[in-house]
Design an enzyme around this catalytic site. Structure first.
Site, PDB file in Angstrom:
ATOM      1  N   ASN A  62       0.918  -1.176  -0.198  1.00 32.66           N
ATOM      2  CA  ASN A  62       0.093  -0.066   0.042  1.00 32.66           C
ATOM      3  C   ASN A  62       0.953   1.389  -0.091  1.00 32.66           C
ATOM      4  O   ASN A  62       2.039   0.986   0.325  1.00 32.66           O
ATOM      5  CB  ASN A  62      -0.776   0.204   1.204  1.00 32.66           C
ATOM      6  CG  ASN A  62      -0.141  -0.086   2.791  1.00 32.66           C
ATOM      7  OD1 ASN A  62       0.361   0.957   2.867  1.00 32.66           O
ATOM      8  ND2 ASN A  62      -0.310  -1.046   3.326  1.00 32.66           N
ATOM      9  N   MET A 103       3.211   4.392  -0.358  1.00 27.55           N
ATOM     10  CA  MET A 103       4.426   4.500  -0.942  1.00 27.55           C
ATOM     11  C   MET A 103       4.810   3.682  -1.930  1.00 27.55           C
ATOM     12  O   MET A 103       5.602   3.484  -2.891  1.00 27.55           O
ATOM     13  CB  MET A 103       5.523   5.454  -0.223  1.00 27.55           C
ATOM     14  CG  MET A 103       5.072   6.986  -0.051  1.00 27.55           C
ATOM     15  SD  MET A 103       6.171   7.776   1.086  1.00 27.55           S
ATOM     16  CE  MET A 103       5.552   6.913   2.657  1.00 27.55           C
ATOM     17  N   ASP A 163       5.538  -7.650   1.737  1.00 29.58           N
ATOM     18  CA  ASP A 163       4.899  -7.205   2.816  1.00 29.58           C
ATOM     19  C   ASP A 163       4.347  -7.954   3.795  1.00 29.58           C
ATOM     20  O   ASP A 163       4.544  -9.272   3.444  1.00 29.58           O
ATOM     21  CB  ASP A 163       3.552  -6.551   1.807  1.00 29.58           C
ATOM     22  CG  ASP A 163       3.105  -5.753   2.693  1.00 29.58           C
ATOM     23  OD1 ASP A 163       3.028  -4.181   2.361  1.00 29.58           O
ATOM     24  OD2 ASP A 163       1.978  -5.873   3.516  1.00 29.58           O
ATOM     25  N   TYR A 207       9.026   7.058  16.712  1.00 31.75           N
ATOM     26  CA  TYR A 207       8.997   7.275  15.423  1.00 31.75           C
ATOM     27  C   TYR A 207      10.328   8.148  14.975  1.00 31.75           C
ATOM     28  O   TYR A 207      10.993   7.867  14.299  1.00 31.75           O
ATOM     29  CB  TYR A 207       7.680   7.811  14.898  1.00 31.75           C
ATOM     30  CG  TYR A 207       7.535   7.971  13.452  1.00 31.75           C
ATOM     31  CD1 TYR A 207       7.317   6.832  12.594  1.00 31.75           C
ATOM     32  CD2 TYR A 207       7.661   9.116  12.580  1.00 31.75           C
ATOM     33  CE1 TYR A 207       7.624   6.762  11.268  1.00 31.75           C
ATOM     34  CE2 TYR A 207       7.501   9.029  11.255  1.00 31.75           C
ATOM     35  CZ  TYR A 207       7.566   8.051  10.841  1.00 31.75           C
ATOM     36  OH  TYR A 207       7.400   8.142   9.223  1.00 31.75           O
ATOM     37  N   LYS A 234      13.438   7.229  12.399  1.00 33.41           N
ATOM     38  CA  LYS A 234      13.815   7.766  11.361  1.00 33.41           C
ATOM     39  C   LYS A 234      15.049   8.462  11.221  1.00 33.41           C
ATOM     40  O   LYS A 234      15.644   8.538  10.293  1.00 33.41           O
ATOM     41  CB  LYS A 234      12.674   8.531  10.775  1.00 33.41           C
ATOM     42  CG  LYS A 234      11.331   7.788  10.604  1.00 33.41           C
ATOM     43  CD  LYS A 234      11.619   7.013   9.354  1.00 33.41           C
ATOM     44  CE  LYS A 234      10.187   6.237   8.844  1.00 33.41           C
ATOM     45  NZ  LYS A 234      10.570   5.139   7.941  1.00 33.41           N
TER      46      LYS A 234
END
Length: 253
Positions: free
Chosen positions: A16, A18, A37, A152, A156
């Site tokens: 799903n 990007m 996935d 998060y 990142k």
């Protein structure tokens, strides 16, 4: 264009958003696409939309080292090489470091950090052989911090520096490593947000809107192509201008 004719690209989180957009983009430019996935139904749907003779689906939990090794092995078994790795799989759980549980941290770090490390580690010997490349999906949240997204942002930030260190360590062996750093993107998750939240994002984005997944996929394909042959170690904002700001409020009409 057929910039990727005969090239083998692995895309994680391909079911799903990007990842799906990247699968369609690379396939449209001639690539052999390996879809990875966690969710089989999503994989099957994307697979059905592509040329089946040039597509392989491998259900993969990127946080599981054995499953990542299987993904790489199945790719080599079927296509004998890997040219491009797109480390796209990721999860987001909001919360400050006090709000978030240790289980939240373990989930985010295992998918967002460990997943990229496992995929890179086991793909790299093949990428060295093919003189290939890696494109990571980092985030503007790895370039600067957000309120209430501690785990998060940390994850990142790790991807931003993973991109740099891999670029340093493997450039002389012919492997380029870069990342895209999107801001708000229209995905199943963000499309379900209340209008007031999405409006607040749009107020901070100079282009006044969220990105389409296809716009991020286009930059992934650029970084993976020979058009970017001297681009290495770059964390490229795909953010509509968010990181152009110094953070001060807009005070003019």
């Amino acid at each position: 264009m057929n910039r990727f004719e005969g090239k083998v690209v692995i895309i994680t989180g391909a079911g799903n958003g990007m990842g799906k957009a990247a699968a369609h983009r690379f396939a449209s430019e001639g690539a052999i696409v390996v879809l990875a996935d966690l969710y089989q139904d999503a994989l099957d749907k994307v697979h059905s939309e592509l040329n089946s003779s040039k597509t392989l689906s491998v259900k993969t939990d990127v946080s599981n080292e054995a499953e990542v090794k299987n993904l790489i092995e199945q790719t080599i078994k079927n296509f004998n090489k890997i040219d491009i790795l797109i480390n796209n799989a990721g999860v987001h759980i909001p919360g400050t470091i006090l709000d978030g549980s240790i289980q939240d941290w373990e989930k985010i770090s295992s998918v967002n950090i460990n997943g990229a490390i496992y995929c890179s580690k086991y793909a790299l010997p093949h990428l060295i052989e093919s003189k290939g490349c890696i494109v990571n999906n980092a985030s503007v949240s790895g370039l600067g911090a957000d309120w209430g997204a501690a785990y998060y942002c940390v994850s990142k930030g790790a991807i931003v520096n993973l991109t740099r260190v891999l670029a340093l360590d493997f450039g002389l062996q012919g492997v380029r490593v870069n990342s895209v750093c999107p801001s708000l993107v229209k995905t199943n998750m963000t499309n379900s947000w209340p209008d007031d939240i999405r409006n607040k994002f749009n107020e901070r984005i100079p282009l006044g809107r969220a990105a389409e997944p296809e716009e991020v996929a286009a930059v992934m394909s650029f970084l993976a192509s020979d058009d970017a042959s001297f681009v290495n170690g770059v964390n490229l904002p795909v953010d509509g201008g968010v990181t152009a700001s110094d953070g001060q409020p807009k005070i003019v009409a």
